[in-house]
Design a protein around this motif. Sequence first.
Motif, PDB file in Angstrom:
ATOM      1  N   VAL A 243       0.795  -1.191   0.113  1.00 29.61           N
ATOM      2  CA  VAL A 243      -0.047  -0.366  -0.015  1.00 29.61           C
ATOM      3  C   VAL A 243       0.540   1.140  -0.002  1.00 29.61           C
ATOM      4  CG1 VAL A 243      -1.961   1.075   1.618  1.00 29.61           C
ATOM      5  CG2 VAL A 243      -2.027  -1.099   1.450  1.00 29.61           C
ATOM      6  N   GLY A 244       2.173   1.431   0.758  1.00 31.09           N
ATOM      7  CA  GLY A 244       2.751   1.991   1.092  1.00 31.09           C
ATOM      8  C   GLY A 244       3.680   2.394  -0.475  1.00 31.09           C
ATOM      9  N   VAL A 245       4.111   0.981  -1.227  1.00 33.36           N
ATOM     10  CA  VAL A 245       4.884   1.593  -2.483  1.00 33.36           C
ATOM     11  C   VAL A 245       3.784   1.959  -3.323  1.00 33.36           C
ATOM     12  CG1 VAL A 245       6.070   0.176  -4.651  1.00 33.36           C
ATOM     13  CG2 VAL A 245       5.848  -0.145  -1.825  1.00 33.36           C
ATOM     14  N   VAL A 246       2.820   1.622  -3.579  1.00 32.73           N
ATOM     15  CA  VAL A 246       1.608   1.967  -4.494  1.00 32.73           C
ATOM     16  C   VAL A 246       1.249   3.914  -4.901  1.00 32.73           C
ATOM     17  CG1 VAL A 246       1.298  -0.038  -5.483  1.00 32.73           C
ATOM     18  CG2 VAL A 246      -0.599   1.180  -3.625  1.00 32.73           C
ATOM     19  N   GLU A 247       1.241   3.910  -3.491  1.00 32.15           N
ATOM     20  CA  GLU A 247       1.062   5.465  -2.817  1.00 32.15           C
ATOM     21  C   GLU A 247       2.042   6.556  -3.515  1.00 32.15           C
ATOM     22  OE1 GLU A 247      -2.323   5.504   0.993  1.00 32.15           O
ATOM     23  OE2 GLU A 247      -0.605   5.140   1.221  1.00 32.15           O
ATOM     24  N   ARG A 248       3.048   6.051  -2.823  1.00 32.52           N
ATOM     25  CA  ARG A 248       4.182   6.860  -3.443  1.00 32.52           C
ATOM     26  C   ARG A 248       4.694   6.832  -4.762  1.00 32.52           C
ATOM     27  NH1 ARG A 248       6.242   4.159   0.926  1.00 32.52           N
ATOM     28  NH2 ARG A 248       7.627   2.075  -0.284  1.00 32.52           N
ATOM     29  N   LEU A 249       3.766   5.715  -5.414  1.00 25.06           N
ATOM     30  CA  LEU A 249       4.364   5.684  -6.642  1.00 25.06           C
ATOM     31  C   LEU A 249       3.108   6.180  -7.666  1.00 25.06           C
ATOM     32  CD1 LEU A 249       4.985   2.097  -7.668  1.00 25.06           C
ATOM     33  CD2 LEU A 249       6.459   3.961  -7.812  1.00 25.06           C
ATOM     34  N   THR A 250       1.827   6.261  -7.004  1.00 29.57           N
ATOM     35  CA  THR A 250       0.334   7.031  -7.496  1.00 29.57           C
ATOM     36  C   THR A 250       0.426   8.856  -7.106  1.00 29.57           C
ATOM     37  OG1 THR A 250      -0.833   5.987  -5.455  1.00 29.57           O
ATOM     38  CG2 THR A 250      -0.329   5.188  -8.630  1.00 29.57           C
ATOM     39  N   GLY A 251       1.416   9.017  -5.917  1.00 25.28           N
ATOM     40  CA  GLY A 251       1.053   9.900  -5.513  1.00 25.28           C
ATOM     41  C   GLY A 251      -0.598  10.595  -5.156  1.00 25.28           C
ATOM     42  N   ALA A 252      -0.886   9.292  -4.823  1.00 23.92           N
ATOM     43  CA  ALA A 252      -2.719   9.399  -4.402  1.00 23.92           C
ATOM     44  C   ALA A 252      -2.984   8.575  -3.245  1.00 23.92           C
ATOM     45  CB  ALA A 252      -3.240   8.993  -5.314  1.00 23.92           C
ATOM     46  N   PRO A 253      -3.705   8.949  -2.081  1.00 23.89           N
ATOM     47  CA  PRO A 253      -3.847   8.222  -1.140  1.00 23.89           C
ATOM     48  C   PRO A 253      -4.764   6.497  -1.097  1.00 23.89           C
ATOM     49  CG  PRO A 253      -5.399   9.763  -0.663  1.00 23.89           C
ATOM     50  CD  PRO A 253      -3.814  10.336  -1.636  1.00 23.89           C
ATOM     51  N   ALA A 254      -4.361   5.606  -0.739  1.00 25.12           N
ATOM     52  CA  ALA A 254      -5.448   4.155  -1.308  1.00 25.12           C
ATOM     53  C   ALA A 254      -6.580   4.645  -0.781  1.00 25.12           C
ATOM     54  CB  ALA A 254      -4.389   2.643  -0.178  1.00 25.12           C
ATOM     55  N   GLU A 255      -7.902   4.181  -1.856  1.00 29.53           N
ATOM     56  CA  GLU A 255      -9.121   4.264  -1.105  1.00 29.53           C
ATOM     57  C   GLU A 255      -9.629   2.726  -1.431  1.00 29.53           C
ATOM     58  OE1 GLU A 255     -10.267   6.191  -4.742  1.00 29.53           O
ATOM     59  OE2 GLU A 255      -9.435   8.119  -4.334  1.00 29.53           O
ATOM     60  N   SER A 256     -11.807   2.334  -1.289  1.00 28.65           N
ATOM     61  CA  SER A 256     -12.489   2.008  -1.173  1.00 28.65           C
ATOM     62  C   SER A 256     -13.083   1.687  -2.300  1.00 28.65           C
ATOM     63  CB  SER A 256     -13.046   1.714   0.150  1.00 28.65           C
ATOM     64  OG  SER A 256     -11.089   1.912   1.383  1.00 28.65           O
ATOM     65  N   VAL A 257     -13.508   0.448  -3.008  1.00 27.75           N
ATOM     66  CA  VAL A 257     -14.643   0.230  -3.931  1.00 27.75           C
ATOM     67  C   VAL A 257     -15.631  -0.615  -3.064  1.00 27.75           C
ATOM     68  CG1 VAL A 257     -13.417   0.839  -5.200  1.00 27.75           C
ATOM     69  CG2 VAL A 257     -13.137  -1.602  -4.954  1.00 27.75           C
ATOM     70  N   PRO A 258     -16.807   0.200  -4.047  1.00 26.68           N
ATOM     71  CA  PRO A 258     -18.431  -0.835  -3.328  1.00 26.68           C
ATOM     72  C   PRO A 258     -18.423  -2.159  -4.683  1.00 26.68           C
ATOM     73  CG  PRO A 258     -18.436   1.180  -4.999  1.00 26.68           C
ATOM     74  CD  PRO A 258     -17.380   1.197  -4.715  1.00 26.68           C
ATOM     75  N   PHE A 259     -17.554  -2.033  -5.316  1.00 20.72           N
ATOM     76  CA  PHE A 259     -17.679  -3.696  -6.180  1.00 20.72           C
ATOM     77  C   PHE A 259     -16.317  -4.645  -5.674  1.00 20.72           C
ATOM     78  CE2 PHE A 259     -14.792  -0.511  -8.469  1.00 20.72           C
ATOM     79  CZ  PHE A 259     -13.203  -0.695  -8.310  1.00 20.72           C
ATOM     80  N   GLY A 260     -16.663  -5.895  -6.593  1.00 22.22           N
ATOM     81  CA  GLY A 260     -15.869  -6.853  -5.780  1.00 22.22           C
ATOM     82  C   GLY A 260     -14.715  -6.626  -7.303  1.00 22.22           C
ATOM     83  N   THR A 261     -13.779  -7.636  -6.408  1.00 23.94           N
ATOM     84  CA  THR A 261     -12.103  -7.806  -7.701  1.00 23.94           C
ATOM     85  C   THR A 261     -11.602  -9.477  -6.765  1.00 23.94           C
ATOM     86  OG1 THR A 261     -10.179  -7.621  -5.974  1.00 23.94           O
ATOM     87  CG2 THR A 261     -11.580  -5.138  -7.190  1.00 23.94           C
ATOM     88  N   GLU A 262     -10.741  -9.557  -7.950  1.00 28.34           N
ATOM     89  CA  GLU A 262      -9.780 -10.945  -6.815  1.00 28.34           C
ATOM     90  C   GLU A 262      -9.322 -10.987  -6.135  1.00 28.34           C
ATOM     91  OE1 GLU A 262      -8.344 -11.082 -11.239  1.00 28.34           O
ATOM     92  OE2 GLU A 262     -10.232 -12.427 -11.847  1.00 28.34           O
ATOM     93  N   ALA A 263      -9.301 -10.242  -5.865  1.00 32.67           N
ATOM     94  CA  ALA A 263      -7.632  -9.380  -4.410  1.00 32.67           C
ATOM     95  C   ALA A 263      -8.694 -10.820  -3.733  1.00 32.67           C
ATOM     96  CB  ALA A 263      -8.574  -8.409  -3.876  1.00 32.67           C
ATOM     97  N   PRO A 264      -9.774 -11.392  -2.604  1.00 35.17           N
ATOM     98  CA  PRO A 264      -9.446 -11.856  -2.048  1.00 35.17           C
ATOM     99  C   PRO A 264      -9.218 -13.558  -2.309  1.00 35.17           C
ATOM    100  CG  PRO A 264     -11.887 -11.708  -2.187  1.00 35.17           C
ATOM    101  CD  PRO A 264     -10.860 -10.493  -3.004  1.00 35.17           C
ATOM    102  N   PHE A 265      -9.422 -13.448  -3.651  1.00 37.70           N
ATOM    103  CA  PHE A 265      -8.643 -14.961  -4.504  1.00 37.70           C
ATOM    104  C   PHE A 265      -7.369 -14.928  -4.335  1.00 37.70           C
ATOM    105  CE2 PHE A 265     -12.880 -14.454  -5.530  1.00 37.70           C
ATOM    106  CZ  PHE A 265     -13.551 -15.284  -4.536  1.00 37.70           C
ATOM    107  N   LEU A 266      -6.646 -14.002  -4.861  1.00 33.91           N
ATOM    108  CA  LEU A 266      -5.483 -13.920  -5.395  1.00 33.91           C
ATOM    109  C   LEU A 266      -4.502 -13.774  -4.127  1.00 33.91           C
ATOM    110  CD1 LEU A 266      -4.960 -11.720  -8.555  1.00 33.91           C
ATOM    111  CD2 LEU A 266      -6.172 -14.349  -8.336  1.00 33.91           C
ATOM    112  N   ALA A 267      -5.343 -13.407  -2.921  1.00 40.89           N
ATOM    113  CA  ALA A 267      -4.271 -13.319  -1.939  1.00 40.89           C
ATOM    114  C   ALA A 267      -3.626 -14.055  -0.888  1.00 40.89           C
ATOM    115  CB  ALA A 267      -5.229 -12.798  -0.687  1.00 40.89           C
TER     116      ALA A 267
END
Length: 204
Positions: free
Chosen positions: A176-200
Amino acid sequence: LATADEESGMDGAKALVRGGRPRARAAVIGEPTSLRPVRAQKGVSMERLFLRGLSGHSSDPANGRSALEGMRRALDAIAEVRAILQREHRNDAFSPPVPTLNLGSIRGGDNPNRICADCELQFDLRLLPGMDDHTVRAMIRRAVERALEGSGLSIELAPLHEAIPPYETPASAEIVGVVERLTGAPAESVPFGTEAPFLAQLTP
């Protein structure tokens, strides 16, 4: 990696989990977020409630058991469950900050002068991280069964697809820290589903 069926059931990601590969320290999932990092998502579940009664002529309601009248009572029960969930669960990182339950589709009956024998409702659940899909489904089932007690209607409540669980990567995680620094934006939340719980499940 590339996966299939992300829109319909996450079957590609699930197949990778079953195969146990590829393993990785972290995963970045491509979604249309305008390159703003996202670290949390709601779960997604789509459900089907089917009520079966008995048809008859509308001139004498005692000749049948109306599935449509039963669905009216079931809808009230489901709406009350939604209100309870939204009172008891809140996460201001999300917009909206509460779990949602959308009454999306209803079908029943075939003629205004015939008692409706069958009625089907399809609805969508979006749960916050920390909420359990099985617990919420059981809560809905109990509420519907109570509402229809003594109606003589048969009740079928089942998922339209396997639920996508909610997921959250801790704000303190290195990725999270890495992508926040690379994008210059704080990490957010979304109301939709992704493959994250499976790829994790393929990361340490």
